[in-house]
Design a protein around this motif. Sequence first.
Motif, PDB file in Angstrom:
ATOM      1  N   SER A 115       0.883  -1.184   0.090  1.00 45.51           N
ATOM      2  CA  SER A 115      -0.009   0.150  -0.128  1.00 45.51           C
ATOM      3  C   SER A 115       0.868   1.433  -0.169  1.00 45.51           C
ATOM      4  O   SER A 115       0.677   2.238  -0.675  1.00 45.51           O
ATOM      5  N   LEU A 116       2.007   1.013   0.851  1.00 44.77           N
ATOM      6  CA  LEU A 116       2.830   2.303   0.765  1.00 44.77           C
ATOM      7  C   LEU A 116       3.580   2.847  -0.508  1.00 44.77           C
ATOM      8  O   LEU A 116       3.597   3.660  -0.914  1.00 44.77           O
ATOM      9  N   SER A 117       4.031   1.718  -1.094  1.00 42.20           N
ATOM     10  CA  SER A 117       4.695   1.790  -2.294  1.00 42.20           C
ATOM     11  C   SER A 117       3.675   2.177  -3.601  1.00 42.20           C
ATOM     12  O   SER A 117       4.052   3.053  -4.258  1.00 42.20           O
ATOM     13  N   LEU A 118       2.443   1.779  -3.348  1.00 40.10           N
ATOM     14  CA  LEU A 118       1.509   2.180  -4.355  1.00 40.10           C
ATOM     15  C   LEU A 118       1.052   3.799  -4.060  1.00 40.10           C
ATOM     16  O   LEU A 118       1.221   4.351  -5.148  1.00 40.10           O
ATOM     17  N   LEU A 119       0.982   4.152  -3.011  1.00 45.10           N
ATOM     18  CA  LEU A 119       0.795   5.613  -2.510  1.00 45.10           C
ATOM     19  C   LEU A 119       2.230   6.250  -3.232  1.00 45.10           C
ATOM     20  O   LEU A 119       1.905   7.248  -4.070  1.00 45.10           O
ATOM     21  N   CYS A 120       3.334   5.658  -2.877  1.00 50.22           N
ATOM     22  CA  CYS A 120       4.378   6.683  -3.518  1.00 50.22           C
ATOM     23  C   CYS A 120       4.394   6.652  -4.998  1.00 50.22           C
ATOM     24  O   CYS A 120       4.633   7.638  -5.905  1.00 50.22           O
ATOM     25  N   GLY A 152       7.981   2.789 -11.272  1.00 49.09           N
ATOM     26  CA  GLY A 152       6.863   2.081 -10.546  1.00 49.09           C
ATOM     27  C   GLY A 152       7.235   0.615 -10.002  1.00 49.09           C
ATOM     28  O   GLY A 152       7.446   0.581  -8.784  1.00 49.09           O
ATOM     29  N   LEU A 153       7.839   0.021 -10.749  1.00 43.95           N
ATOM     30  CA  LEU A 153       8.197  -1.344 -10.333  1.00 43.95           C
ATOM     31  C   LEU A 153       9.682  -1.205  -9.474  1.00 43.95           C
ATOM     32  O   LEU A 153       9.723  -1.974  -8.721  1.00 43.95           O
ATOM     33  N   PHE A 154      10.359  -0.233  -9.785  1.00 46.04           N
ATOM     34  CA  PHE A 154      11.655   0.014  -9.006  1.00 46.04           C
ATOM     35  C   PHE A 154      11.180   0.383  -7.637  1.00 46.04           C
ATOM     36  O   PHE A 154      11.703  -0.184  -6.584  1.00 46.04           O
ATOM     37  N   ILE A 155      10.414   1.298  -7.473  1.00 46.04           N
ATOM     38  CA  ILE A 155       9.879   1.554  -6.016  1.00 46.04           C
ATOM     39  C   ILE A 155       9.350   0.566  -5.366  1.00 46.04           C
ATOM     40  O   ILE A 155       9.735   0.132  -4.219  1.00 46.04           O
TER      41      ILE A 155
END
Lengths: 460, 460
Positions: free
Chosen positions: B402-407, B446-449
Amino acid sequence: MIEKTENRTVRDVIQIDSELLENISQLIEDQASQSILTILADLHSADIAEIINHLNFDDAIFIFELLNTEIASEVVVELDENLREKLLKEIGTEKITNIIDELETDDATDILSDLPSGVAEHVLDNIDIEDSEEVKELLKYPEDSAGGIMSGDFVFVYDYETVKTAIKTVRFHAEEYEHIYFIYVLDSEERLKGIVSLKSLLVNSLRKRISSVMEEELIYVNPEMDQEAVANIMKKYDLVSVPVVDEKKVMLGRITIDDIVDVIQEEADEDMQKFAGLSEDQESSDSVFRISRIRLPWLLIGLVGELFNVLLLSTYETTIQNIAIAAFFFPLVMAMGGSSGTQASIVMVRSINQSNIWFQQAFIKIGKEFLVSVLNGLTISSILFVITMIFFDNIVFTIILSLSLLCIIIFATILGATIPLLLKKFNVDPAVATGPFVTTMNDIFGLFIYMAFLTIFLLH
Amino acid sequence: MIEKTENRTVRDVIQIDSELLENISQLIEDQASQSILTILADLHSADIAEIINHLNFDDAIFIFELLNTEIASEVVVELDENLREKLLKEIGTEKITNIIDELETDDATDILSDLPSGVAEHVLDNIDIEDSEEVKELLKYPEDSAGGIMSGDFVFVYDYETVKTAIKTVRFHAEEYEHIYFIYVLDSEERLKGIVSLKSLLVNSLRKRISSVMEEELIYVNPEMDQEAVANIMKKYDLVSVPVVDEKKVMLGRITIDDIVDVIQEEADEDMQKFAGLSEDQESSDSVFRISRIRLPWLLIGLVGELFNVLLLSTYETTIQNIAIAAFFFPLVMAMGGSSGTQASIVMVRSINQSNIWFQQAFIKIGKEFLVSVLNGLTISSILFVITMIFFDNIVFTIILSLSLLCIIIFATILGATIPLLLKKFNVDPAVATGPFVTTMNDIFGLFIYMAFLTIFLLH
């Protein structure tokens, strides 16, 4: 509005830049109304509207309140729609009435239809009685139909009149309408018989009957026609204006090319919106909450669609665990399917919108798309094959990957081309297909094809 | 072309359907030229062009060869550009010369610029000498500049003349130009002084000097101006035509709204193309190979971009093997980033194209985008959080996801909003940013994050 009275034009195109905007904001802070009016006096109403569009809301009201009724009525038609709606809510009903009284009936109708019904009724009761009747007529038509964009303000003569009386009629209306290019010729029952250009009036002898100088073969539209269809007709036949008639050919109004220019822009913007997955038009004055509300719906639909992908992939957990390399190619597989599908769907939507789609020709088009997808699929897959072999040196996986990519590109292209046709068939705007909808479907089917191939050929 | 001589209009809008097309194909097969001409005689040149656009190439030539020079010249300007180019290659130089001799200079210039230089020279040597000079002038300007779309055919009078002589001038040109709405007023050095509408000629006394009835404050453009800028000016100020003058204000030509309608459509189509990742305009008459060539470039660029993703993910092989569940969410993470980025970039491109972008305001806009992305990111992530917890019951993974999706949503939105601004700053068309370019970049970042978060928090 071509035939609008417009007393103010400009000497050169004015660049509205942030410096001018800051100056004006400063003057508003200083309450220097007189200085502001001096600046605005040199500007075209469209420039004043642009300035107001870019100010914060309180400043926008301040400026708008400064304008006299005539200028305000010219500015109000040029404002961003959302801002206009908000702004008119803050302005007294009396001032709104005066402003609308100055407008052409088509513009008046546009603005009235967005006002709260109480205010609209007050306006209708207090403007010029003839205009009021006409606006009530216009309000009956949907906003995006020919009836909704036409104006009832046109110059006409009867067919038994002469060139001389026609010129008199033009002179009589000269003050009211600044731009007159054509006059319409009606019979005694108000039915459209022909059209006469001002050039014909200048060229022909004064005693000639209008019916002998008019152009009889002309294109007209019905009030129910969709504005996009009207735009296509005017574009195709290079028309400057088109008359709107009812089923008995009684003349109701006319649509001018400058209104159609707005329609073309609007329709192009709408396609773009659907493409981008925006639920409504976003304007620069919109608040963060409104923008969020415009954008969330398609994100949510995309989220739901992609959750199916999570579900799908989770059923292939063993495959992924056994061949981790498979997961490296998820993004590539999705992107290639997505791009091919989008290309096909946009081309199809454009060709549907630009001419009547012929369903016999539809099969030819889809056939063409199939051939294109085979060609491009083979090219992309072959390149991928070589690269994957070099880097991963796994012949079975590489073959499966390339083959499934070929299938995915073909499938996505056909899907992208077919969905707009189906939507059109069921009377849904085909442009919906260009948005996240087809992309999400392609993601799901693409990954399914890929995972199914991998599972069948690698695991069993 | 508004001011084109056009003798043929139609009584009602004609529906060109597959039945009519099949009839015509059958008649072509039977070589029944006379029957075909009878059908075409009732049609508007724009309809004939539409029919030709939809026939196969041999049939298209057959029909076009049947038309007399006058009709052919009306039809040729309405044809799909690619088809026109191919068709004119098959037609004798003599016939081309005759057709071009009938055209207005702006249309003649358009067509000439696409002809092989040998043919073009022959045409220039054999058409009316005055037109030939003018076309040579027009050929100097880039196709998409004001000079490239203007016509040198306009009616003018000198400022010392009277209303009476102006009317005479209109009568003199009445045959040549069917549509005349304005005449331009020049001084003795051909500099633009003002404009007079035909209405003014009708309304004012014959003895009045033209300089006393002309409108002096008018908007003009320079020949170097981009056609899109001209379109924006005409839209904004609701102009029917705009004069083109050089730096000394010498009148060079005029641009009419019907040409601008085509420009608006063209620019909208171009944005759509860039959006879809098409390298050129695709027309319905295009061959499979041409379509493939139009679509392949962006697919290849996408392929290269996504290969970076393969590389990226392969460096996280251990992470994927240990947490297979992570891979299930690749498509979702990519799609959410992609959609947010696309929404932001399209809105930004549209606002750049529609008005001058003010770089001070640019920061405000990006700030707004940031707030919107936080709002939408929080909404989407929260929903995903709840669903993932329910289905996978893994709190650490769910929080990281969820956190990475937000970022990712925030990052993709800012990237989508910023790239068009940067492109504009470096004078690249910002619409490029709406295509596969931003999507691919978003996929990678996105995938990197996502992978970085997972690796850092789950594995270590």
